[in-house]
Design an enzyme around this catalytic site. Structure first.
Site, short mmCIF file in Angstrom:
data_model
loop_
_atom_site.label_atom_id
_atom_site.label_comp_id
_atom_site.label_asym_id
_atom_site.label_seq_id
_atom_site.Cartn_x
_atom_site.Cartn_y
_atom_site.Cartn_z
N LYS A 124 -6.57 -9.68 3.71
CA LYS A 124 -6.93 -8.45 4.43
C LYS A 124 -8.35 -8.09 4.00
O LYS A 124 -8.63 -7.96 2.80
CB LYS A 124 -5.94 -7.34 4.07
CG LYS A 124 -6.30 -5.95 4.60
CD LYS A 124 -5.14 -4.99 4.37
CE LYS A 124 -5.49 -3.54 4.64
NZ LYS A 124 -4.34 -2.65 4.37
N CYS B 66 -11.96 0.57 -0.59
CA CYS B 66 -11.72 1.98 -0.25
C CYS B 66 -11.21 2.76 -1.46
O CYS B 66 -11.44 3.95 -1.60
CB CYS B 66 -10.72 2.09 0.90
SG CYS B 66 -11.25 1.27 2.41
N TRP C 135 0.78 -1.23 0.00
CA TRP C 135 0.00 0.00 0.00
C TRP C 135 0.82 1.29 0.00
O TRP C 135 0.72 2.11 -0.91
CB TRP C 135 -1.04 -0.02 1.14
CG TRP C 135 -1.98 1.14 1.01
CD1 TRP C 135 -2.13 2.18 1.86
CD2 TRP C 135 -2.86 1.37 -0.10
NE1 TRP C 135 -3.08 3.05 1.37
CE2 TRP C 135 -3.53 2.59 0.16
CE3 TRP C 135 -3.15 0.70 -1.28
CZ2 TRP C 135 -4.46 3.13 -0.71
CZ3 TRP C 135 -4.08 1.23 -2.16
CH2 TRP C 135 -4.72 2.43 -1.87
N ASP D 73 -11.11 -5.38 4.30
CA ASP D 73 -11.15 -3.96 4.64
C ASP D 73 -12.58 -3.41 4.53
O ASP D 73 -13.18 -3.42 3.45
CB ASP D 73 -10.20 -3.23 3.66
CG ASP D 73 -9.88 -1.82 4.10
OD1 ASP D 73 -10.47 -1.35 5.10
OD2 ASP D 73 -9.05 -1.17 3.44
N ASP E 82 -5.76 4.63 9.48
CA ASP E 82 -4.51 4.42 8.75
C ASP E 82 -3.35 5.14 9.43
O ASP E 82 -3.35 6.37 9.56
CB ASP E 82 -4.66 4.93 7.32
CG ASP E 82 -5.61 4.05 6.52
OD1 ASP E 82 -6.29 3.18 7.13
OD2 ASP E 82 -5.68 4.22 5.30
N ARG F 197 -6.65 -4.59 12.76
CA ARG F 197 -6.21 -3.20 12.89
C ARG F 197 -6.93 -2.57 14.06
O ARG F 197 -8.14 -2.74 14.22
CB ARG F 197 -6.52 -2.46 11.59
CG ARG F 197 -5.47 -2.70 10.51
CD ARG F 197 -4.41 -1.62 10.55
NE ARG F 197 -5.06 -0.37 10.29
CZ ARG F 197 -5.38 0.07 9.06
NH1 ARG F 197 -5.02 -0.61 8.00
NH2 ARG F 197 -6.00 1.22 8.90
C1 GLA Z 1 -7.88 1.59 3.86
C2 GLA Z 1 -6.93 0.73 4.69
C3 GLA Z 1 -5.52 0.86 4.15
C4 GLA Z 1 -5.49 0.47 2.68
C5 GLA Z 1 -6.49 1.28 1.89
C6 GLA Z 1 -6.65 0.76 0.47
O1 GLA Z 1 -7.62 2.95 4.01
O2 GLA Z 1 -6.99 1.08 6.04
O3 GLA Z 1 -4.63 0.06 4.91
O4 GLA Z 1 -5.75 -0.91 2.58
O5 GLA Z 1 -7.78 1.24 2.49
O6 GLA Z 1 -7.60 1.48 -0.25
#
Ligand code: GLA
Length: 510
Positions: A256, A230, A136, A258, A322, A318
């Site tokens: 993962k 996202c 990322w 999300d 972020d 998490r």
């Molecule tokens: C979110 C997650 C990040 C990443 C982005 C990708 O913000 O928390 O770690 O995976 O999405 O779009």
């Protein structure tokens, strides 16, 4: 007039060729290299316990430093598993439920290393925090199959795999999106059978995971329980079962999941059950696949996920938003995580997000990578905090631009041993002053790992009193970053700690 300090600096400069490497920036103290060079004799690293499920494919590359070629052998390997003596990669099918105590040996002309390794076959995965890389913060929506292969290559050639990094994880933007400024990422989201379609930058997912596996490494993928991720790419909503099967068939070992657009699905239902629902569903689906897939919950800590992440099948979750937006707050983030330390345990880890050092992009604009400006001392503090917290150690920077300093921070096997300790406890904090604190982690052998941290702007002394630790008498102290015995101390240990920095030691009975 030229200042004396400038003259001194110029006099020192030629001593370290490192200063002249591309990317050197004045305000980063790149002369600070704590981790000693690995020795030529073998040194086996990595976890001492490894969880897997019976009957599933088994893959483990023994992390080992030292001059290659190294010859590997293992005593006590159960039927069904085979070790390649040249590469140190163990493959096969996981045996029946039970604990298998192995002794691994690595030998080259300079010496021999042995290490106990328990393969715990049962229901639990990730008995120690997952270690690896995620694309990322380096590549955002620019990610391609080629970059992932290069990252896997670098994980081997840089020596990261030799200290335990093993997952090579694709994040968002590998699928198609309804719209994107890159036409190669726009296309139908699913085929006629509703199978998810990777975008044109990922021509063959199975071939990609085969490539990663051929090196003994593991592969990770990303999706969202919502209709879109996202980044606005295809998510798994209403295709969960099909996608779980597809990820397993492609050969992925890590997912993962999300949250992203899933908020539109639950609307105003803020009950715990509605937060848990998509994760429980995917957790069960992953468990029913015929491969071990580590499940990484990413929903930013909503509804105190640490209290139920394990119950819904997660191996790590998490704990907040972020970290890319909060890199100036790593001390606060770490202290916050230590307050929920009781929810971190073998197979169930609090995840304060990735290690973002080296060449990384800006979180808000998904910009091109630049060399991190975080002070060198603080980068060692960052890595120490994540190790003491037993946090997943997932590096998220540009693997093709790894420099000597960044690798020095990422690859200290004694610091990583603290992270991978099989007791699996997360560290607690003892405040020493407004600016200084110590973090303490109990280790399986009865010793303690301690970080003495200084958040202040000036170097200062930090004192660790034995009474803080419920210890008394003589204790032996080892500097973990410098891999050096410091001697026997009575009553306390005092360290001079750089501004924003750390001294990390192991305290044990002499
Ligand atoms: C979110 C997650 C990040 C990443 C982005 C990708 O913000 O928390 O770690 O995976 O999405 O779009």
């Amino acid at each position: 007039m030229v200042k004396l300090s400038t003259l001194l600096f110029l006099a020192i400069m030629p001593l370290s060729s490192y200063c002249f490497e591309p990317g050197f920036q004045k305000n980063r103290d790149t002369l600070l290299l704590y981790t000693p060079h690995p020795k030529p004799a073998p040194r086996i690293n990595g976890p001492m316990v490894y969880g897997c499920r019976p009957g599933n494919p088994f893959l483990y590359r023994i992390p080992c430093q030292g001059e290659r070629p190294i010859r590997f052998s293992a005593e006590g390997l159960p039927d069904g598993l085979k070790l390649d003596p040249a590469s140190g990669i163990i493959t096969g099918t996981s045996p029946l439920k039970g604990d298998y105590n192995i002794v691994i040996k690595a030998k080259n002309p300079k010496g021999t290393s042995t290490r106990k390794f328990k393969i715990a076959v049962g229901d639990k995965l990730a008995l120690t925090p997952p270690m690896g890389w995620n694309h990322w913060y380096a590549h955002y929506n620019r990610i391609t199959d080629k970059m992932i292969r290069e990252a896997a290559d670098e994980m081997i050639s840089s020596g990261m795999a030799d200290v335990g990094y093993q997952y090579v994880n694709i994040d968002d933007c590998w699928m198609n999106a309804p719209k994107s400024n890159d036409s190669l990422r726009v296309g139908p989201l699913r085929d006629k059978q509703e199978n998810i379609i990777p975008n044109k930058h990922f021509p063959d997912m199975k071939n990609l995971t085969d490539y990663i596996h051929s090196m003994g490494l593991k592969a990770g993928i990303y999706t969202s329980p919502g209709p879109l991720t996202c980044g606005g790419f295809a998510g798994s909503y209403q295709h969960e079962e099909q996608d779980a099967r597809q990820f397993a068939a492609w050969g992925f070992d890590f997912l993962k999941y999300d949250w992203c657009s899933y908020g539109d699905i639950i609307k105003n239902d803020t009950s715990i059950a509605s937060y848990q629902k998509p994760y429980r569903q995917m957790g069960n689906l992953l468990k029913s696949q015929d491969r071990d897939i580590v499940f990484n919950l990413c929903q930013y800590g909503m509804s105190e996920v640490w209290k139920w992440g394990g119950e819904v099948g997660g191996q790590c979750w998490r704990t907040s938003g972020d970290l890319g937006f909060e890199l100036d707050k790593i001390f606060d983030v770490a202290i916050k995580n230590s307050k929920i330390r009781q929810y971190s345990k073998p197979g169930e880890w609090n995840d304060p997000d990735y290690i973002q050092i080296g060449w990384i992009g800006t979180a808000n604009k998904w910009g091109n990578t630049e060399l991190s400006l975080m002070p060198a001392a603080k980068q060692y503090a960052y890595m120490s905090l994540w190790s003491l917290l037993a946090a997943p150690l997932i590096y998220s920077g540009d693997m093709s631009k790894l420099d000597e300093f960044t690798l020095n921070v990422l690859c200290n096997p004694e610091v990583i041993d603290v992270n991978q300790d099989q007791l699996g406890e997360s560290g607690f904090v003892i405040e020493k002053s407004k600016e200084c604190f110590i973090m303490v982690k109990n280790l399986a052998d009865g010793s303690l790992a301690i970080g003495l941290f200084n958040r202040g702007k000036e170097a200062t002394e930090v004192i660790c009193d034995w009474s803080d630790l419920h210890l008394s008498g003589k204790q032996s102290v080892r500097d973990l970053w410098r891999q050096k015995e410091l001697g026997i101390y009575k009553n306390s240990f005092t360290a001079q700690v750089l501004a924003q920095g750390v001294v990390m030691v192991k305290i044990s009975k002499p």
